[in-house]
Design a protein around this motif. Structure first.
Motif, PDB file in Angstrom:
ATOM      1  N   GLY A 174      55.299  35.093  52.101  1.00 22.63           N
ATOM      2  CA  GLY A 174      54.891  34.203  53.189  1.00 22.63           C
ATOM      3  C   GLY A 174      53.644  33.858  53.621  1.00 22.63           C
ATOM      4  N   GLY A 175      52.475  34.567  52.888  1.00 19.50           N
ATOM      5  CA  GLY A 175      51.116  34.306  53.206  1.00 19.50           C
ATOM      6  C   GLY A 175      50.495  32.912  52.790  1.00 19.50           C
ATOM      7  N   ARG A 176      49.339  32.816  52.701  1.00 15.59           N
ATOM      8  CA  ARG A 176      48.743  31.583  52.399  1.00 15.59           C
ATOM      9  C   ARG A 176      48.675  30.849  51.112  1.00 15.59           C
ATOM     10  NH1 ARG A 176      43.665  30.066  50.266  1.00 15.59           N
ATOM     11  NH2 ARG A 176      43.214  32.350  50.379  1.00 15.59           N
ATOM     12  N   LEU A 177      49.223  32.048  50.298  1.00 16.01           N
ATOM     13  CA  LEU A 177      49.293  31.464  48.853  1.00 16.01           C
ATOM     14  C   LEU A 177      50.593  31.968  48.374  1.00 16.01           C
ATOM     15  CD1 LEU A 177      46.146  32.354  46.795  1.00 16.01           C
ATOM     16  CD2 LEU A 177      46.988  30.204  47.467  1.00 16.01           C
ATOM     17  N   GLY A 178      51.403  31.169  47.624  1.00 17.26           N
ATOM     18  CA  GLY A 178      52.778  31.492  46.928  1.00 17.26           C
ATOM     19  C   GLY A 178      52.454  32.301  45.857  1.00 17.26           C
ATOM     20  N   LYS A 179      53.525  33.143  45.449  1.00 20.95           N
ATOM     21  CA  LYS A 179      53.308  33.985  44.202  1.00 20.95           C
ATOM     22  C   LYS A 179      52.854  33.023  43.021  1.00 20.95           C
ATOM     23  CE  LYS A 179      55.429  37.526  44.364  1.00 20.95           C
ATOM     24  NZ  LYS A 179      56.586  38.745  44.045  1.00 20.95           N
ATOM     25  N   ARG A 180      53.492  31.952  42.734  1.00 19.51           N
ATOM     26  CA  ARG A 180      53.042  31.163  41.611  1.00 19.51           C
ATOM     27  C   ARG A 180      51.655  30.653  41.729  1.00 19.51           C
ATOM     28  NH1 ARG A 180      54.451  31.563  37.031  1.00 19.51           N
ATOM     29  NH2 ARG A 180      52.386  31.716  36.706  1.00 19.51           N
ATOM     30  N   ASP A 181      51.090  30.457  42.949  1.00 20.38           N
ATOM     31  CA  ASP A 181      50.016  29.940  43.227  1.00 20.38           C
ATOM     32  C   ASP A 181      48.865  31.221  42.785  1.00 20.38           C
ATOM     33  OD1 ASP A 181      50.541  27.117  43.866  1.00 20.38           O
ATOM     34  OD2 ASP A 181      50.552  28.073  45.885  1.00 20.38           O
ATOM     35  N   LEU A 182      49.322  32.290  43.280  1.00 21.45           N
ATOM     36  CA  LEU A 182      48.476  33.363  43.026  1.00 21.45           C
ATOM     37  C   LEU A 182      48.459  33.916  41.458  1.00 21.45           C
ATOM     38  CD1 LEU A 182      47.065  36.037  44.658  1.00 21.45           C
ATOM     39  CD2 LEU A 182      49.329  37.116  44.338  1.00 21.45           C
ATOM     40  N   ILE A 183      49.299  34.074  40.943  1.00 20.29           N
ATOM     41  CA  ILE A 183      49.485  33.968  39.441  1.00 20.29           C
ATOM     42  C   ILE A 183      48.708  33.088  38.688  1.00 20.29           C
ATOM     43  CG2 ILE A 183      51.008  34.075  37.322  1.00 20.29           C
ATOM     44  CD1 ILE A 183      53.203  35.163  39.067  1.00 20.29           C
ATOM     45  N   ASP A 184      48.556  31.679  39.153  1.00 23.68           N
ATOM     46  CA  ASP A 184      47.989  30.923  38.457  1.00 23.68           C
ATOM     47  C   ASP A 184      46.291  30.949  38.731  1.00 23.68           C
ATOM     48  OD1 ASP A 184      49.983  29.540  37.186  1.00 23.68           O
ATOM     49  OD2 ASP A 184      49.985  27.903  38.951  1.00 23.68           O
ATOM     50  N   MET A 185      46.073  31.368  39.944  1.00 28.41           N
ATOM     51  CA  MET A 185      44.591  31.733  40.257  1.00 28.41           C
ATOM     52  C   MET A 185      44.396  33.185  39.389  1.00 28.41           C
ATOM     53  SD  MET A 185      42.961  32.386  44.146  1.00 28.41           S
ATOM     54  CE  MET A 185      43.320  30.666  44.303  1.00 28.41           C
ATOM     55  N   TYR A 186      45.066  33.775  39.421  1.00 29.26           N
ATOM     56  CA  TYR A 186      44.560  35.262  38.687  1.00 29.26           C
ATOM     57  C   TYR A 186      44.453  35.112  37.246  1.00 29.26           C
ATOM     58  CZ  TYR A 186      44.244  38.889  42.061  1.00 29.26           C
ATOM     59  OH  TYR A 186      43.790  39.773  43.164  1.00 29.26           O
ATOM     60  N   THR A 187      45.298  34.112  36.649  1.00 30.50           N
ATOM     61  CA  THR A 187      45.514  33.631  35.256  1.00 30.50           C
ATOM     62  C   THR A 187      43.957  33.112  35.053  1.00 30.50           C
ATOM     63  OG1 THR A 187      47.574  33.565  35.021  1.00 30.50           O
ATOM     64  CG2 THR A 187      46.304  32.395  33.522  1.00 30.50           C
ATOM     65  N   ARG A 188      43.537  32.212  35.757  1.00 28.81           N
ATOM     66  CA  ARG A 188      42.199  31.631  35.607  1.00 28.81           C
ATOM     67  C   ARG A 188      41.074  32.414  35.520  1.00 28.81           C
ATOM     68  NH1 ARG A 188      39.852  26.504  35.843  1.00 28.81           N
ATOM     69  NH2 ARG A 188      37.732  26.374  36.723  1.00 28.81           N
ATOM     70  N   MET A 189      41.072  33.583  36.572  1.00 31.12           N
ATOM     71  CA  MET A 189      40.114  34.307  36.531  1.00 31.12           C
ATOM     72  C   MET A 189      40.150  35.478  35.340  1.00 31.12           C
ATOM     73  SD  MET A 189      39.709  35.289  40.901  1.00 31.12           S
ATOM     74  CE  MET A 189      41.361  35.783  40.959  1.00 31.12           C
ATOM     75  N   VAL A 190      41.115  35.914  34.911  1.00 31.61           N
ATOM     76  CA  VAL A 190      41.458  36.494  33.640  1.00 31.61           C
ATOM     77  C   VAL A 190      40.686  35.794  32.538  1.00 31.61           C
ATOM     78  CG1 VAL A 190      42.948  37.796  32.583  1.00 31.61           C
ATOM     79  CG2 VAL A 190      43.135  38.131  34.688  1.00 31.61           C
ATOM     80  N   MET A 191      41.293  34.527  32.432  1.00 32.78           N
ATOM     81  CA  MET A 191      40.863  33.879  31.378  1.00 32.78           C
ATOM     82  C   MET A 191      39.117  33.718  31.343  1.00 32.78           C
ATOM     83  SD  MET A 191      43.325  33.157  29.272  1.00 32.78           S
ATOM     84  CE  MET A 191      45.271  33.054  29.403  1.00 32.78           C
ATOM     85  N   GLN A 192      38.451  33.704  32.504  1.00 30.31           N
ATOM     86  CA  GLN A 192      37.003  33.570  32.716  1.00 30.31           C
ATOM     87  C   GLN A 192      36.629  34.953  32.053  1.00 30.31           C
ATOM     88  OE1 GLN A 192      36.914  32.331  36.496  1.00 30.31           O
ATOM     89  NE2 GLN A 192      36.443  30.223  35.931  1.00 30.31           N
ATOM     90  N   CYS A 193      37.302  35.877  32.708  1.00 27.84           N
ATOM     91  CA  CYS A 193      36.771  37.256  32.291  1.00 27.84           C
ATOM     92  C   CYS A 193      36.760  37.727  30.641  1.00 27.84           C
ATOM     93  CB  CYS A 193      37.579  38.282  32.922  1.00 27.84           C
ATOM     94  SG  CYS A 193      37.176  39.883  32.697  1.00 27.84           S
ATOM     95  N   ALA A 194      37.685  37.065  30.202  1.00 29.21           N
ATOM     96  CA  ALA A 194      37.989  37.262  28.590  1.00 29.21           C
ATOM     97  C   ALA A 194      37.102  36.142  27.890  1.00 29.21           C
ATOM     98  CB  ALA A 194      39.530  37.034  28.439  1.00 29.21           C
ATOM     99  N   GLY A 195      36.492  35.423  28.439  1.00 23.76           N
ATOM    100  CA  GLY A 195      35.597  34.375  27.865  1.00 23.76           C
ATOM    101  C   GLY A 195      36.463  33.152  26.917  1.00 23.76           C
ATOM    102  N   ALA A 196      37.443  33.065  27.724  1.00 24.79           N
ATOM    103  CA  ALA A 196      38.499  32.194  26.777  1.00 24.79           C
ATOM    104  C   ALA A 196      37.541  30.702  26.406  1.00 24.79           C
ATOM    105  CB  ALA A 196      39.962  32.032  27.518  1.00 24.79           C
ATOM    106  N   ALA A 197      38.074  30.206  25.352  1.00 27.68           N
ATOM    107  CA  ALA A 197      37.490  28.851  25.215  1.00 27.68           C
ATOM    108  C   ALA A 197      37.970  27.759  26.145  1.00 27.68           C
ATOM    109  CB  ALA A 197      37.675  28.542  23.543  1.00 27.68           C
ATOM    110  N   THR A 198      39.206  27.936  26.401  1.00 27.81           N
ATOM    111  CA  THR A 198      39.603  26.912  27.351  1.00 27.81           C
ATOM    112  C   THR A 198      40.279  27.623  28.359  1.00 27.81           C
ATOM    113  OG1 THR A 198      40.095  25.484  25.613  1.00 27.81           O
ATOM    114  CG2 THR A 198      41.335  25.267  27.662  1.00 27.81           C
ATOM    115  N   VAL A 199      39.922  27.434  29.664  1.00 27.23           N
ATOM    116  CA  VAL A 199      40.277  27.886  31.040  1.00 27.23           C
ATOM    117  C   VAL A 199      41.389  27.123  31.686  1.00 27.23           C
ATOM    118  CG1 VAL A 199      39.769  28.943  33.228  1.00 27.23           C
ATOM    119  CG2 VAL A 199      38.299  29.460  31.222  1.00 27.23           C
ATOM    120  N   PRO A 200      42.556  27.450  32.008  1.00 27.21           N
ATOM    121  CA  PRO A 200      43.427  26.765  32.709  1.00 27.21           C
ATOM    122  C   PRO A 200      43.034  26.056  34.081  1.00 27.21           C
ATOM    123  CG  PRO A 200      44.191  28.848  32.744  1.00 27.21           C
ATOM    124  CD  PRO A 200      43.128  28.806  31.758  1.00 27.21           C
ATOM    125  N   ALA A 201      43.296  25.023  34.121  1.00 28.12           N
ATOM    126  CA  ALA A 201      42.527  24.228  35.563  1.00 28.12           C
ATOM    127  C   ALA A 201      43.470  25.091  36.600  1.00 28.12           C
ATOM    128  CB  ALA A 201      42.992  22.748  35.578  1.00 28.12           C
TER     129      ALA A 201
END
Length: 201
Positions: A174-201
């Motif tokens: 019930g906070g500012r971010l829903g769980k799906r939004d949170l997972i998408d945000m963390y996925t993007r940060m993890v991909m950046q951390c891993a140096g992925a060639a393509t980072v999801p928007a």
């Protein structure tokens, strides 16, 4: 008179585990007594010894159960793909969902490793290492395939898990971010951390 949970042994054991997790998460292992756990469940203190020979053994079983749950659930939910990017995306999703649903178990598993005897600690650390190895395998596979750019997959494993596991300490439904939004945000940060060639928007 204290209420009872009935004669169903499995239900009583689960009630003991649940009460122990709640009390240890709130007060710490050393400050929690078996008598308090029994009172919360609604059984006599001696009943706990039918399931756990000591408070120390109860803690071991709680930590082992948590890690085995993660290993078993990932084995069931891991996508059938050889694409390391998709595997990493699925791992982030799984880890965040698991660690926000089982916040007390996560807290106890992380904070009370210090309370284990050496042999018990080795048992729990071995299970934790198996879980860490899942992510390390994904990252190494991605490096070999050119999907990730990492100087050290093992160090990246520790960094990513520290970031992902921390979500359980602050996330609230019930906070500012829903769980799906949170997972998408963390996925993007993890991909950046891993140096992925393509980072999801």
């Amino acid at each position: 008179m204290a209420r009872t949970t009935g004669s169903d042994g499995a239900r009583t054991e689960e009630a003991i585990r649940s009460a122990a997790i709640e009390l240890i998460a709130a007060r710490g292992f050393e400050a929690t007594t078996l008598r308090e756990i029994a009172e919360k469940v609604g059984v006599q203190p001696g009943t706990i010894y039918r399931y756990f020979p000591s408070k120390a053994q109860l803690l071991v079983e709680l930590l082992v159960e948590h890690l085995e749950f993660l290993l078993e659930q990932w084995a069931l939910q891991r996508p059938a793909t050889d694409d390391p990017v998709e595997a990493l995306r699925a791992f982030v999703d799984f880890h965040v969902r698991s660690h926000t649903l089982r916040r007390r178990e996560v807290f106890v598993a992380n904070m009370e490793l210090r309370s284990l005897a050496p042999a018990d600690r080795r048992r729990v650390v071995s299970l934790r290492r198996r879980y860490e190895d899942l992510l390390t395998g994904i990252l190494r596979d991605g490096v070999e395939r050119g999907a990730f750019q990492l100087p050290d997959a093992r160090i990246a494993t520790f960094a990513i898990l520290a970031m992902l596991t921390g979500v359980g300490a602050w996330y609230r439904e019930g906070g500012r971010l829903g769980k799906r939004d949170l997972i998408d945000m963390y996925t993007r940060m993890v991909m950046q951390c891993a140096g992925a060639a393509t980072v999801p928007a």
